[in-house]
Motif scaffolding. Structure first.
Motif, PDB file in Angstrom:
ATOM      1  N   GLY A 138      -0.869  -5.310   0.308  1.00  0.00           N
ATOM      2  CA  GLY A 138       0.218  -4.366   0.111  1.00  0.00           C
ATOM      3  C   GLY A 138      -0.230  -2.937  -0.015  1.00  0.00           C
ATOM      4  O   GLY A 138      -1.414  -2.621  -0.078  1.00  0.00           O
ATOM      5  N   GLY A 176       4.018  -4.352   3.319  1.00  0.00           N
ATOM      6  CA  GLY A 176       3.422  -5.320   2.410  1.00  0.00           C
ATOM      7  C   GLY A 176       3.865  -6.743   2.680  1.00  0.00           C
ATOM      8  O   GLY A 176       5.047  -7.009   2.914  1.00  0.00           O
ATOM      9  N   CYS A 184      -0.482  -3.150   6.524  1.00  0.00           N
ATOM     10  CA  CYS A 184      -0.108  -4.329   5.718  1.00  0.00           C
ATOM     11  C   CYS A 184       1.114  -5.055   6.291  1.00  0.00           C
ATOM     12  O   CYS A 184       2.098  -5.305   5.572  1.00  0.00           O
TER      13      CYS A 184
END
Length: 269
Positions: A62, A68, A92
Motif C-alpha cells: 500500500g 493499495g 501498488c
C-alpha cells in the motif's frame, strides 16, 4: 476434496471500513479475502484488527491516500516472486501469492486496475493511457505464462465488459469503464491467459450483473444503475471446480459503505 472460498472487495479505505470486515466475514466466511483501494501505507495497515477476524496470513502492498492491495488469508501462502511492477510506477496495484492448499499450490493474483479518469482518450487523458498500458502489459505477461494451471485472478478491474454488465449499454458506450477500446483490451487479457469468467459461469450473459453502484445516485437501490467492475477469473483447469458464487449486494447499504460490494466464488478442490 474441500471447499475454498475466495472473496474480493474494493474496500475504499481499509482503516475507515475495518469494522465492515466483520460483517463481510459473517456473511461470506471466505478463506481468502482480496482487498483493493486500501489507501494505507504498509506501516499503518491494521494487522491486529484483521488477525482478530481469523486471517492469520496477510500480505499488504500500500501507499498513502490511494491505491493499495492486500490478501488476507486463513490459509498459509508465500509471496509470488518476480511478478512485474506494472508500468514501472510502483503504485501498488497488484499482489500475487501462492496458497498452500492440501490439493497442491494455487496461484492467486489480486489486481486494482486504474479507473481511467473521465475522458476515454489516451492522448487527452494520461489516466486513461495508464489504464490501457497496464492492461497491455498484463496481457503480454500472462500470454508468456500460458498455459496457466491452478490460477485465480481477482480484483477491481474497472471495466464492465459485457452488454448486461452495465445498466444501459447504449448510454455507457462512451463512458469510461464500458468503452469499446477498454472492453476489447480486457477481453484480450482474458484470452491471453485463457481465463474463464467465474461470475458469468454462474450467471448467463443475458442477465444483468452488477458489483458497483455510484455514490452519486440519490437512491442507489431504487435507481439500480450498476456496473460489474469486480471480477473473478480462473484458469481453465479450475472450471470444473467452480461450485457457487455470491455477490453481497446488501453491503452497498451498510453504514459508510464502499461503492463496490464483496464478490465471492467457492471452488471444490
Amino acid at each position: 476434496m474441500s471447499a475454498l472460498r475466495i472473496a474480493t472487495w474494493n474496500i475504499n479505505s481499509v482503516r475507515l471500513r475495518l469494522p465492515l470486515l466483520a460483517d463481510l466475514d459473517a456473511a461470506l466466511r471466505p478463506d481468502v479475502l482480496c482487498l483493493q483501494e486500501t489507501k494505507c501505507p504498509d506501516e499503518l495497515f491494521p494487522h491486529e484488527g484483521i488477525r482478530a477476524l481469523g486471517f492469520e496470513h496477510v500480505m499488504a502492498r500500500g501507499m498513502k491516500g490511494y491505491n493499495g492491495v492486500a490478501v488476507l488469508s486463513r490459509i498459509p501462502f508465500t509471496a509470488r516472486a518476480n511478478d512485474p511492477d506494472w508500468c514501472m510506477k510502483g503504485d501498488c496495484r497488484h499482489v500475487g501469492v501462492t496458497l498452500a492448499l492440501p490439493s497442491g499450490p494455487l496461484d492467486l493474483h489480486n489486481f486494482y486496475v486504474p479507473a481511467g479518469g473521465d475522458i476515454p482518450d489516451r492522448e487527452a487523458n494520461p489516466k486513461f493511457a495508464h489504464k490501457l498500458d497496464l492492461i497491455a502489459e498484463a496481457t503480454a505477461w500472462f500470454a508468456q505464462q500460458a498455459p496457466l494451471r491452478r490460477s485465480v485472478l481477482v480484483g477491481d478491474l474497472n471495466i464492465a465488459p459485457l452488454e448486461h454488465d452495465v445498466w444501459s449499454h447504449k448510454q455507457l458506450l462512451d463512458v469510461v469503464s464500458h468503452t469499446p477500446i477498454e472492453v476489447e483490451a480486457l477481453q484480450g487479457w482474458m484470452r491471453a491467459g485463457d481465463w474463464h469468467d467465474a461470475l458469468r459461469h454462474f450467471v448467463p450473459a443475458e442477465q444483468k450483473l452488477y458489483t458497483w453502484w455510484s455514490y452519486r445516485a440519490k437512491d442507489w437501490e431504487a435507481a439500480d444503475r450498476g456496473r460489474r467492475l469486480d471480477h473473478v477469473w480462473v484458469s481453465q483447469d479450475l472450471r470444473g471446480a467452480l461450485a457457487r458464487h455470491e455477490i453481497l449486494k446488501p453491503a452497498r447499504g451498510w453504514e459508510k459503505a464502499s461503492d463496490h460490494v464483496p464478490v465471492m466464488v467457492e471452488m471444490t478442490l
